[in-house]
Design an enzyme around this catalytic site. Structure first.
Site, PDB file in Angstrom:
ATOM      1  N   GLN A  64       0.814  -1.219   0.000  1.00  0.00           N
ATOM      2  CA  GLN A  64       0.000   0.000   0.000  1.00  0.00           C
ATOM      3  C   GLN A  64       0.842   1.260   0.000  1.00  0.00           C
ATOM      4  OE1 GLN A  64      -1.503  -1.064   4.104  1.00  0.00           O
ATOM      5  NE2 GLN A  64      -1.527   1.167   4.324  1.00  0.00           N
ATOM      6  N   CYS A  70      -5.084   0.229   3.837  1.00  0.00           N
ATOM      7  CA  CYS A  70      -4.952  -1.160   4.291  1.00  0.00           C
ATOM      8  C   CYS A  70      -6.264  -1.928   4.198  1.00  0.00           C
ATOM      9  CB  CYS A  70      -4.405  -1.210   5.710  1.00  0.00           C
ATOM     10  SG  CYS A  70      -5.432  -0.350   6.932  1.00  0.00           S
ATOM     11  N   HIS A 365      -5.494  -0.761  11.675  1.00  0.00           N
ATOM     12  CA  HIS A 365      -4.908  -1.427  10.511  1.00  0.00           C
ATOM     13  C   HIS A 365      -5.672  -2.706  10.210  1.00  0.00           C
ATOM     14  CE1 HIS A 365      -1.834  -2.187   7.566  1.00  0.00           C
ATOM     15  NE2 HIS A 365      -1.435  -3.301   8.127  1.00  0.00           N
ATOM     16  N   ASN A 386       0.079  -9.174   5.294  1.00  0.00           N
ATOM     17  CA  ASN A 386       0.047  -7.727   5.449  1.00  0.00           C
ATOM     18  C   ASN A 386       0.025  -7.075   4.066  1.00  0.00           C
ATOM     19  OD1 ASN A 386       0.124  -5.180   6.651  1.00  0.00           O
ATOM     20  ND2 ASN A 386       1.779  -5.711   8.042  1.00  0.00           N
TER      21      ASN A 386
END
Length: 444
Positions: A64, A70, A365, A386
């Site tokens: 990102q 996110c 997040h 992630n």
């Protein structure tokens, strides 16, 4: 009762410090290395080896970059797994985060202008108006907001609308948009308070949205409305699918019934009983679209539901406080990672509820749970995809301890079929509306 600090107090504090046998050792370590390095327990890393008994996905990790997308990346990462599994696309295939980002900012701007009109009768120093004007729009979002965008606009592959400077680094477009929206707020509040007709106000708002659209096109490009999906699959076979609309693409290549996926939260605070539903005032993006709705359950139930979905071969979108007890470089999320209280000779313990109530922690997040390690049927650690690229963690994947899940995971998205019949019924109940600044209204 107010009380000032007196010299005798400082003398006593200094004497107490001098009585600590390791005071000088700690001071030298912290002043030279910083708090976290000095408090780190590197033996904790050994328990976080990236091996999992249930491992659903190992797709290429997206990045990102310098943006707060996110929640978009995490949601699209769960969906691209469907494309990979069903159409054998390469592991580095991605869905367009920029396409979704464009429409989110467009819809958030309209959502803000609507809220400005609806609160125009309130003074500027009211908490709600101040809340709106502090951040007219931002990068963050919620699962239900993502669903609202997909239901209205669809999805496209990254090849149809790639990244731009402003999608990768969103601070400049955010600043420009928020300045413009505050300017527009001045005009709209004046029109309402001057008693102008709804027709005049709506016409002015339409002019404003025309300007917002232009700004977004300059920043991100024209949002694609028809495209060809052209690719070579993992076996190098060539494919082309012509004249697709974004909604066509979603239906053919992803085909998830988004109505079946619901937000489950864990907020163990006194004001939010379990097995009840909640929404948040003035939280959303698409006016008239899907509302944000949370179903509050105990943390152990969140784990059970996550395991069920993983064992069925499907990843899990989740929201957490990634700022807590995390090592970005190593890719570890673990409550045993740092022992600041031992280092500083303090007691900094707070319950999860206390952290929420006193502003110590909140969801900030979103990521994807792609695996879990079960020992005698109980989770010990979790595999996390992630969206910070493949240079951190294990090629972008993190390891989350089970206790970290307990303390800092606040939300998961689960297919309703995994809920019990009683929970499914409870989840349909009308939600209680929370204040805009409630911790469960924070955006991932």
């Amino acid at each position: 009762m107010d009380k000032s600090i007196e010299p005798k107090n400082i003398t006593r504090y200094a004497n107490n410090l001098n009585e600590l046998a390791d005071a000088n050792v700690v001071r030298r370590a912290v002043t030279h290395n910083g708090i976290l390095k000095s408090a780190a327990d590197y033996e904790a890393n050994a328990a976080m080896d990236p091996i999992f008994s249930v491992d659903v996905s190992s797709q290429h990790v997206a990045n990102q970059k310098q943006s707060g997308r996110c929640w978009v990346f995490a949601a699209l990462n769960t969906m691209r797994t469907q494309v990979e599994n069903n159409f054998n696309v390469p592991k580095d295939f991605e869905l367009s985060q920029t396409f979704t980002f464009f429409w989110d900012k467009f819809e958030k701007s309209n959502y803000f202008l609507n809220n400005i009109i609806n609160t125009a009768d309130q003074p500027l120093d009211s908490r709600k108006v101040n809340f709106l004007l502090t951040t007219p729009q931002q990068d963050g979002g919620q699962w239900d907001m993502l669903c609202a965008l997909i239901e209205k606009y669809g999805i496209v592959p990254k090849s149809a609308m790639p990244e731009t400077y402003n999608s990768n680094m969103s601070s400049e477009i955010n600043a420009a948009l928020n300045t413009q929206l505050r300017h527009d707020a001045v005009i709209l509040r004046k029109l309402v308070n001057d008693g102008q007709s709804e027709e005049i106000i709506n016409a002015k708002r339409d002019d404003m949205m025309n300007e917002i659209y232009r700004m977004l096109v300059f920043a991100f490009g024209v949002p694609v409305d028809k495209f060809n999906f052209e690719y070579r699959d993992a076996d190098k076979n060539y494919h082309i699918d012509k004249d697709l609309t974004p909604k066509d693409f979603f239906k053919k290549y992803i085909n998830l019934d988004l109505e079946e996926y619901v937000s489950i939260i864990n907020s163990p605070t006194a004001d939010k009983p379990f097995n009840k539903t909640y929404t948040v005032e003035m939280l959303g993006n698409v006016v008239g679209g899907r509302d944000v709705k949370h179903f509050n359950l105990p943390i152990e139930r969140l784990k059970e539901l996550t395991i069920k979905q993983l064992q069925a071969g499907e990843t899990v979108w989740f929201g957490s406080d990634v700022s807590m007890d995390s090592d970005r470089k190593a890719g570890i999320l673990d409550t045993d990672l740092y022992h600041i209280d031992d280092l500083m000779h303090t007691d900094n313990s707070l319950t999860k509820a206390e952290r929420l109530d006193y502003g110590e922690s909140a969801m900030n997040h979103a990521m994807v749970i792609t695996g879990v390690d079960l020992v005698d049927g109980q989770p010990t650690k979790w595999k996390v995809e992630n969206s910070w690229g493949d240079k951190v963690g294990e090629k972008g994947y993190f390891v989350m301890s089970d206790e970290w899940f307990s303390q800092f995971v606040y939300q998961i998205v689960i297919n309703k079929k995994y809920l019990s019949p009683e929970e499914r019924e409870q989840q349909t109940e009308e939600p209680k509306e929370l204040a805009p600044w409630d911790p469960m209204g924070t955006l991932a």
